[in-house]
Scaffold this motif. Structure first.
Motif, mmCIF file in Angstrom:
data_model
loop_
_atom_site.group_PDB
_atom_site.id
_atom_site.type_symbol
_atom_site.label_atom_id
_atom_site.label_comp_id
_atom_site.label_asym_id
_atom_site.label_seq_id
_atom_site.Cartn_x
_atom_site.Cartn_y
_atom_site.Cartn_z
ATOM 1 N N ARG A 82 0.827 -1.210 0.000
ATOM 2 C CA ARG A 82 0.000 0.000 0.000
ATOM 3 C C ARG A 82 0.864 1.265 0.000
ATOM 4 N N ILE A 83 1.901 1.278 0.819
ATOM 5 C CA ILE A 83 2.778 2.454 0.870
ATOM 6 C C ILE A 83 3.636 2.529 -0.392
ATOM 7 N N ARG A 84 4.140 1.393 -0.849
ATOM 8 C CA ARG A 84 4.916 1.388 -2.100
ATOM 9 C C ARG A 84 4.081 1.921 -3.255
ATOM 10 N N ALA A 85 2.800 1.604 -3.257
ATOM 11 C CA ALA A 85 1.913 2.064 -4.331
ATOM 12 C C ALA A 85 1.843 3.592 -4.389
ATOM 13 N N VAL A 86 1.929 4.247 -3.239
ATOM 14 C CA VAL A 86 1.939 5.712 -3.208
ATOM 15 C C VAL A 86 3.146 6.237 -3.969
ATOM 16 N N PHE A 87 4.296 5.620 -3.743
ATOM 17 C CA PHE A 87 5.508 6.087 -4.411
ATOM 18 C C PHE A 87 5.524 5.701 -5.889
ATOM 19 N N ASP A 88 4.885 4.592 -6.225
ATOM 20 C CA ASP A 88 4.722 4.254 -7.649
ATOM 21 C C ASP A 88 3.844 5.304 -8.332
ATOM 22 N N GLU A 89 2.817 5.744 -7.637
ATOM 23 C CA GLU A 89 1.943 6.792 -8.184
ATOM 24 C C GLU A 89 2.705 8.103 -8.310
ATOM 25 N N LEU A 90 3.525 8.402 -7.317
ATOM 26 C CA LEU A 90 4.348 9.613 -7.391
ATOM 27 C C LEU A 90 5.305 9.555 -8.579
ATOM 28 N N GLU A 91 5.797 8.376 -8.906
ATOM 29 C CA GLU A 91 6.657 8.230 -10.089
ATOM 30 C C GLU A 91 5.881 8.626 -11.347
ATOM 31 N N LYS A 92 4.639 8.178 -11.442
ATOM 32 C CA LYS A 92 3.800 8.546 -12.603
ATOM 33 C C LYS A 92 3.549 10.055 -12.625
ATOM 34 N N ILE A 93 3.215 10.598 -11.473
ATOM 35 C CA ILE A 93 2.895 12.033 -11.375
ATOM 36 C C ILE A 93 4.114 12.876 -11.753
ATOM 37 N N THR A 94 5.263 12.533 -11.183
ATOM 38 C CA THR A 94 6.441 13.388 -11.345
ATOM 39 C C THR A 94 7.124 13.240 -12.702
#
Length: 185
Positions: A82-94
């Motif tokens: 769940r927490i890793r998914a946040v950073f995966d999403e941040l990779e997409k965003i950034t």
């Protein structure tokens, strides 16, 4: 036939887009032009630009928090996933071409008047993100969920800032590894 949004909604949309693209110091005339509304609408609905900026930030909070919640929920029940998914999403965003950094941090840094109403919205957003992470860590038995949430929020803020200046460094992926340490605490 779809009806056109009212002046209030058009002002919020225009301000949301322009302040993200150009910063909170974008001119009122540019916002009014993009929204296709008269100046009096700005004052009627928001009391002026300060009120519009604050309301824009307040309204964007809900969508951002919902996005992170959805990303975590889609990742399943394992706290690490769940927490890793946040950073995966941040990779997409950034890495998106339209990325210009964190609108909240940018507003906080640009607005030097300590009484500007946007500061309260920035704090509310950051507090909401802290609460989201603290609740997540608490749910999974983390020994210090508030401290862990602070650490995760530092990582998120760092990713959003670092990605503006060094997008090719993929800071979200680096922070994802660091987030593992927080989760394991």
């Amino acid at each position: 036939m779809m009806s056109r949004p009212g002046p209030r909604e058009r002002l919020l949309e225009a301000a949301g887009d322009l302040t993200y693209e150009q910063g909170v110091h974008v001119g009122v005339d540019a916002i009014l032009k993009r929204a296709d509304v008269a100046r009096r609408s700005l004052y009627q609905h928001f009391g002026g630009k300060e009120g519009l900026i604050a309301e824009t930030l307040r309204q964007k909070q809900t969508g951002v928090a919902a996005r992170y919640r959805q990303v975590m929920d889609d990742a399943g029940d394992d706290p690490r996933d769940r927490i890793r998914a946040v950073f995966d999403e941040l990779e997409k965003i950034t890495t998106a071409p339209s990325f210009h950094g964190c609108r909240y941090t940018a507003a906080e840094l640009a607005l030097t008047d300590p009484d500007h109403p946007a500061h309260a919205e920035v704090r509310a957003y950051k507090d909401g993100m802290h609460q989201l992470f603290a609740d997540e860590l608490r749910r999974h038995g983390h020994p210090a969920p508030d401290r862990g949430a602070d650490q995760l929020l530092v990582l998120v803020d760092g990713v959003l800032a670092h990605a503006v200046t060094r997008p090719d460094a993929h800071p979200a992926l680096a922070a994802r590894d660091l987030a593992e340490l927080v989760i394991r605490a």
